[in-house]
Write a protein that holds these residues in place. Structure first.
Motif, PDB file in Angstrom:
ATOM      1  N   ALA A 136       0.835  -1.329   0.012  1.00 22.29           N
ATOM      2  CA  ALA A 136      -0.121   0.098  -0.138  1.00 22.29           C
ATOM      3  C   ALA A 136       0.896   1.236   0.055  1.00 22.29           C
ATOM      4  CB  ALA A 136      -1.014  -0.219   1.108  1.00 22.29           C
ATOM      5  N   LEU A 137       2.032   1.211   0.834  1.00 17.49           N
ATOM      6  CA  LEU A 137       2.790   2.287   0.960  1.00 17.49           C
ATOM      7  C   LEU A 137       3.671   2.989  -0.579  1.00 17.49           C
ATOM      8  CD1 LEU A 137       3.580   3.835   3.591  1.00 17.49           C
ATOM      9  CD2 LEU A 137       5.790   2.743   3.557  1.00 17.49           C
ATOM     10  N   GLU A 138       3.767   1.544  -1.065  1.00 22.07           N
ATOM     11  CA  GLU A 138       4.524   1.727  -2.547  1.00 22.07           C
ATOM     12  C   GLU A 138       3.432   2.501  -3.460  1.00 22.07           C
ATOM     13  OE1 GLU A 138       7.535  -1.362  -4.483  1.00 22.07           O
ATOM     14  OE2 GLU A 138       5.638  -2.053  -3.776  1.00 22.07           O
ATOM     15  N   LEU A 139       2.241   1.978  -3.268  1.00 21.15           N
ATOM     16  CA  LEU A 139       1.186   2.256  -4.491  1.00 21.15           C
ATOM     17  C   LEU A 139       0.963   3.861  -4.077  1.00 21.15           C
ATOM     18  CD1 LEU A 139      -1.091   1.623  -6.365  1.00 21.15           C
ATOM     19  CD2 LEU A 139      -2.420   1.137  -4.257  1.00 21.15           C
ATOM     20  N   ASP A 168      -0.960  -4.913  -0.694  1.00 18.71           N
ATOM     21  CA  ASP A 168      -0.323  -5.690   0.790  1.00 18.71           C
ATOM     22  C   ASP A 168      -0.350  -4.576   1.703  1.00 18.71           C
ATOM     23  OD1 ASP A 168       0.354  -7.776   1.980  1.00 18.71           O
ATOM     24  OD2 ASP A 168       2.491  -7.318   1.685  1.00 18.71           O
ATOM     25  N   GLU A 169      -0.705  -4.922   2.856  1.00 18.23           N
ATOM     26  CA  GLU A 169      -0.518  -4.233   4.084  1.00 18.23           C
ATOM     27  C   GLU A 169      -1.357  -2.687   4.210  1.00 18.23           C
ATOM     28  OE1 GLU A 169       3.452  -3.742   5.102  1.00 18.23           O
ATOM     29  OE2 GLU A 169       3.320  -5.969   5.774  1.00 18.23           O
ATOM     30  N   LEU A 170      -2.593  -2.830   3.601  1.00 15.05           N
ATOM     31  CA  LEU A 170      -3.356  -1.470   3.523  1.00 15.05           C
ATOM     32  C   LEU A 170      -3.693  -1.066   5.031  1.00 15.05           C
ATOM     33  CD1 LEU A 170      -4.742   0.342   1.461  1.00 15.05           C
ATOM     34  CD2 LEU A 170      -6.873  -0.784   1.563  1.00 15.05           C
ATOM     35  N   GLY A 171      -3.773   0.179   5.228  1.00 17.44           N
ATOM     36  CA  GLY A 171      -4.256   0.473   6.544  1.00 17.44           C
ATOM     37  C   GLY A 171      -3.215   0.568   7.715  1.00 17.44           C
ATOM     38  N   TYR A 172      -2.008   0.078   7.323  1.00 22.05           N
ATOM     39  CA  TYR A 172      -0.773   0.316   8.364  1.00 22.05           C
ATOM     40  C   TYR A 172      -0.499   1.689   8.757  1.00 22.05           C
ATOM     41  CZ  TYR A 172      -0.163  -4.953   8.248  1.00 22.05           C
ATOM     42  OH  TYR A 172      -0.312  -6.112   8.097  1.00 22.05           O
ATOM     43  N   LEU A 173      -0.485   2.444   7.946  1.00 21.67           N
ATOM     44  CA  LEU A 173      -0.136   3.919   8.315  1.00 21.67           C
ATOM     45  C   LEU A 173      -1.225   4.920   7.820  1.00 21.67           C
ATOM     46  CD1 LEU A 173       3.669   3.902   6.965  1.00 21.67           C
ATOM     47  CD2 LEU A 173       3.003   3.823   9.418  1.00 21.67           C
ATOM     48  N   TRP A 207     -10.714   1.564  10.398  1.00 29.23           N
ATOM     49  CA  TRP A 207     -10.051   2.140   9.324  1.00 29.23           C
ATOM     50  C   TRP A 207     -10.170   3.720   9.159  1.00 29.23           C
ATOM     51  CZ3 TRP A 207      -9.151  -0.036   4.022  1.00 29.23           C
ATOM     52  CH2 TRP A 207      -8.616  -1.435   4.107  1.00 29.23           C
ATOM     53  N   ASN A 208     -10.955   4.244  10.276  1.00 32.70           N
ATOM     54  CA  ASN A 208     -11.156   5.445  10.152  1.00 32.70           C
ATOM     55  C   ASN A 208      -9.786   6.245  10.524  1.00 32.70           C
ATOM     56  OD1 ASN A 208     -13.612   5.309   9.438  1.00 32.70           O
ATOM     57  ND2 ASN A 208     -14.748   5.839  11.217  1.00 32.70           N
ATOM     58  N   ASP A 209      -9.014   5.726  11.430  1.00 32.35           N
ATOM     59  CA  ASP A 209      -7.809   6.517  11.513  1.00 32.35           C
ATOM     60  C   ASP A 209      -6.721   6.256  10.571  1.00 32.35           C
ATOM     61  OD1 ASP A 209      -8.214   3.954  12.852  1.00 32.35           O
ATOM     62  OD2 ASP A 209      -6.362   3.948  13.870  1.00 32.35           O
ATOM     63  N   PHE A 210      -6.955   5.346   9.636  1.00 33.40           N
ATOM     64  CA  PHE A 210      -6.128   5.363   8.564  1.00 33.40           C
ATOM     65  C   PHE A 210      -6.565   6.423   7.452  1.00 33.40           C
ATOM     66  CE2 PHE A 210      -5.572   3.140   4.066  1.00 33.40           C
ATOM     67  CZ  PHE A 210      -4.460   3.404   3.939  1.00 33.40           C
ATOM     68  N   PHE A 211      -7.846   6.639   7.099  1.00 29.40           N
ATOM     69  CA  PHE A 211      -8.230   7.518   6.081  1.00 29.40           C
ATOM     70  C   PHE A 211      -8.381   8.946   6.700  1.00 29.40           C
ATOM     71  CE2 PHE A 211      -9.407   3.600   3.897  1.00 29.40           C
ATOM     72  CZ  PHE A 211      -8.692   3.851   2.753  1.00 29.40           C
ATOM     73  N   ILE A 212      -8.408   9.078   8.050  1.00 29.06           N
ATOM     74  CA  ILE A 212      -9.005  10.431   8.615  1.00 29.06           C
ATOM     75  C   ILE A 212     -10.163  10.925   8.498  1.00 29.06           C
ATOM     76  CG2 ILE A 212      -7.762  12.693   9.193  1.00 29.06           C
ATOM     77  CD1 ILE A 212      -5.260  11.693   7.733  1.00 29.06           C
ATOM     78  N   ASP A 213     -10.405  10.972   6.890  1.00 28.08           N
ATOM     79  CA  ASP A 213     -11.668  11.393   6.756  1.00 28.08           C
ATOM     80  C   ASP A 213     -12.821  10.281   6.434  1.00 28.08           C
ATOM     81  OD1 ASP A 213     -13.718  12.889   5.453  1.00 28.08           O
ATOM     82  OD2 ASP A 213     -12.468  14.155   4.170  1.00 28.08           O
TER      83      ASP A 213
END
Ligand code: ADP
Ligand code: MG
Length: 246
Positions: A136-139, A168-173, A207-213
């Motif tokens: 996810a980070l790379e993307l 891979d690893e969506l929602g980690y940061l 997931w709200n803390d991942f997307f903030i909004d």
């Protein structure tokens, strides 16, 4: 120049490279087995097509950018009991790709989410599909660079040439607003058009803390889990198991 060499070169100039390369042994095979003209003609064509398929699959494997080689037959379903072999096998007719469905693996670290993602992707390549693996980070970085260059749409179109995209690893940061917007654009374009495999350590309620909004989180999650095969995985970390055994 012998007729054989000349014919082989003619095949080459027509880009029938496998036919050119194997001509001599194919002729011998035809003579030994007393093939009919029709059988010989199809032997030639099948040699060429078979070789092209093999090359295409090799190339697709390179383009998939898998971070490691993970095979399904190396996955120990006796250790990972929150998912069954049957459930995974059922996906391998790849109807989920043809019908643009998604797969989501949710669970804590080390339970085999990435392993399953890669190995399903790898089988899809063998079946002739185009697959791309990304973290996810790379993307998000890739989309950000494209967006800065004013080429977000173009980048997304290019990525959509893959039949299956593994994120891979969506929602980690947590994501910033622009990152969120870019990801939304991407997921929105893929929706009902391409298949996605997601691995994540978060279940969708957090997931709200991942997307903030939340205005972005809700539609992204909605698109990902609509038409999707959800696997909630648990159990011990396989990495830890190996450590304890040593
Ligand atoms: P996750 O993505 O859930 O954090 P991984 O798929 O990266 O976990 O697994 C961690 C390591 O353990 C990898 O090397 C993987 O191949 C291996 N592994 C995990 N689960 C299994 C399993 N059930 N059988 C065999 N190997 C496993
Ligand atoms: Mg992982």
């Amino acid at each position: 120049m012998s007729r054989l060499i000349q014919l082989s070169q003619q095949f080459k100039s027509l880009r029938f490279n496998a036919m050119a390369e194997h001509l001599e042994s194919l002729i011998r095979q035809a003579e030994d087995n007393e093939l009919s003209y029709l059988q010989f003609a199809s032997l030639l064509v099948e040699t060429e097509l078979g070789s092209r398929d093999k090359r295409r699959i090799q190339l697709n494997r390179k383009k998939a950018c898998f971070p490691a080689l993970k095979r399904l037959d190396e996955f120990d379903f006796r250790f990972q009991t929150t998912i069954t072999k049957k459930q995974i096998q059922a996906l391998l007719d790849f109807r989920f790709i043809d019908e643009r469905e998604n797969i989501v693996f949710i669970g804590p670290p080390g339970v085999g989410k990435t392993h399953l993602g890669i190995s399903i992707g790898s089988k899809a390549i063998d079946a002739g599909y185009k697959v791309w693996f990304t973290s996810a980070l790379e993307l998000i970085e890739l989309l950000e660079i494209a967006e800065i260059k004013g080429e977000l749409k173009k980048k997304i179109t290019t990525l959509c040439k893959f039949d299956l995209i593994i994120i891979d690893e969506l929602g980690y940061l947590p994501l910033n607003k622009q990152g969120m917007f870019n990801l939304f654009q991407f997921i929105n374009t893929l929706y009902e058009y391409r298949s996605v495999i997601i691995t994540t350590n978060k279940d969708f309620t957090s997931w709200n803390d991942f997307f903030i909004d939340e205005n972005v989180a809700v539609p992204v999650i909605d698109r990902l889990i609509h038409h999707s095969h959800l696997f909630m995985m648990g159990g011990e970390s396989y990495r830890l198991k190996n450590k304890l055994n040593h």
